[in-house]
Design an enzyme around this catalytic site. Structure first.
Site, PDB file in Angstrom:
ATOM      1  CD  GLU A 166       2.809   0.363   4.316  1.00  0.00           C
ATOM      2  OE1 GLU A 166       2.995   1.254   5.155  1.00  0.00           O
ATOM      3  OE2 GLU A 166       2.447  -0.791   4.617  1.00  0.00           O
ATOM      4  CD  GLU A 362       5.122  -4.204   4.844  1.00  0.00           C
ATOM      5  OE1 GLU A 362       4.554  -3.791   5.886  1.00  0.00           O
ATOM      6  OE2 GLU A 362       5.934  -3.537   4.196  1.00  0.00           O
TER       7      GLU A 362
END
Ligand code: BGP
Length: 457
Positions: A166, A362
């Site tokens: 991320e 995720e």
């Protein structure tokens, strides 16, 4: 209706070193920026929690691998702690750190669980952070030394590597909202740090083909007005496309380059962005955004208490303001639950990156789970995951090459500024004893992983 996934679909869950390992000063591990940030800013973290103990996975990893096997996992996504391997960030390698991951990987493989290993999940070694962190181009060189070491020492057994977790979220909170380390609110620093993270991805990928895990939150206009449509487009460019295009094409979106140039924000670095092909794209999806125009100032707030009355807020002066969806369903931490958007997101990425495998690296829901009479009834997690699996399957039916799904997370863990109240795991962690108890969702998931079939809700 029953839906069926392919036999080779990867079923698993994800964790990150800092959030589960604990043992922060054991066996030669150096300090990470998060250890120091939590110690220095207790007021920024819910109930002044720290990652010192986390889930003691460093000591209990054998039991944890047993649990993965029991829960039908065919793959497990975890991250390596950079400061455990290089306590100074670079230079001397701590072989005890390597041994830990080497043993973990061997044990996973013995159980037929494929490791999906992330090199960097935000725990930059403190000495590097103190020398400018990701704003300093030398951090890229240090990262490449670390990445190369991992590839050399563990690459005989690891086929799925991810470079960075991320880059957008860690940049946003590290450099714009200041909620994560290094706690800055500086747009120019943000773009420079983001650039170096993206460079680090490509340069590592050039050493050994790797994937990356991108947090992507599609942005809808709050109303059908032209102003809101433009605001949503701007938000999408800033929050998603800047990173997606840099990874897929090795260049930044023109429209935004022009704007950042005018504002004097374009990163100046000795490292240019280059283009490499990722071995896969990992997508971390939790919620979409809704944007409207007319943001008068820059404001931000994250609900880290789990008080359902509290909203999350984010606006960037002159660009957009993110607002609540009046028709949306929300978690207690004010994250919208919208599975359908995962279908369109996966299809969008598949279109933008044809021929590249996709993984949902995720997806999950934070809940205030409670252990009662030895059991945790987390039906809302079962609903959440099953609706999102249906969305993944729909995208696959429509042609998106999705190869696996990792639920966040294997176990309740250190949820960054949310501390330990926000629980995400298949395994409930008793904070006193560290005892693992499988929740209702864990048994449910094991059946799906084993059969590859899901009864569509
Ligand atoms: C992602 C991170 C994970 C994880 C998850 C849930 O952004 O990659 O590390 O924590 O979000 O977020 P949070 O723990 O902040 O609720």
């Amino acid at each position: 209706m029953k839906i069926t996934f392919p036999n080779d679909f990867h079923w698993g869950s994800a964790t990150a070193a800092l959030q589960v390992e604990g043992a922060t000063d054991i066996d030669g591990r150096g300090a990470s920026v998060w250890d120091e940030f939590c110690a220095r800013n207790p007021a920024k973290i819910f109930q002044a929690a720290t990652p010192e103990r986390a889930c003691e996975h460093y000591y209990r990893w054998e039991e944890d691998v047993e649990w993965m096997a029991t829960l039908g996992h065919t793959s497990y996504r975890f991250s390596i702690s950079w400061p455990r391997l290089f306590p100074d960030g670079k230079g001397a390698l701590n072989s005890r750190g390597v041994d830990f991951y080497s043993r973990l990987i061997d044990r996973l493989l013995q159980h037929g669980i494929e490791p999906n290993v992330t090199l960097y999940h935000w725990d930059i070694p403190l000495p590097l952070a103190q020398q400018g962190g990701w704003e300093n181009s030398e951090t890229v060189s240090a990262f490449l030394e670390y990445a190369d070491t991992c590839y050399r020492l563990l690459g005989d057994r690891v086929k799925l590597w991810s470079t960075i977790n991320e880059p957008a979220w860690t940049t946003l909170n590290g450099y714009l909202t200041g909620l994560h380390p290094p706690g800055k609110t500086d747009r120019k620093a943000a773009l420079l740090a983001a650039h170096h993270l993206l460079v680090a991805h490509h340069e590592a990928c050039a050493i050994t083909p790797s994937g990356i895990a991108l947090n992507l939150s599609p942005v809808y206009p709050a109303t059908s007005s032209q102003a809101d449509t433009e605001a949503a487009r701007r938000a999408d460019l800033i929050l998603n496309e800047w990173f997606l295009e840099a990874v897929i094409r090795g260049s930044y979106p023109n429209e935004l380059v022009k704007l950042y140039d005018t504002l004097g924000l374009m990163p100046e670095s000795p490292w240019p962005l280059r283009r490499t092909e990722p071995s896969f794209l990992g997508i971390n999806y939790y919620y979409p955004h809704h944007a409207r125009a007319g943001a008068a100032g820059t404001t931000f707030h994250i609900n880290n208490t789990g008080n359902p009355q509290e909203d999350c807020k984010f606006s960037l002066e002159g660009c957009f303001e993110l607002v609540k969806n009046p028709k949306g369903r929300y978690t207690d931490w004010a994250w919208e639950i919208d599975p359908e958007t995962l279908t369109t997101l996966l299809q969008r990425v598949a279109r933008q990156a044809p021929g590249i495998d996709l993984y949902v690296t995720e997806n999950g829901i934070g809940l205030p789970d409670r252990l009662e009479n030895g059991e945790v009834d987390d039906q809302p997690r079962i609903d959440f995951v099953s609706q999102h699996l249906v969305a993944v399957h729909q995208a696959m039916e429509n042609g998106a090459p999705v190869k696996g799904y990792y639920m966040w997370s294997l176990m309740d863990n250190f949820s960054w500024i949310n501390g330990y109240k926000k629980r995400y795991g298949f395994l409930y962690i008793d904070r006193e004893t560290m005892k693992r108890t499988p929740k209702k969702s864990a048994h449910w998931f094991a059946d799906i992983a084993r059969s590859g079939c899901l009864n569509s809700p």
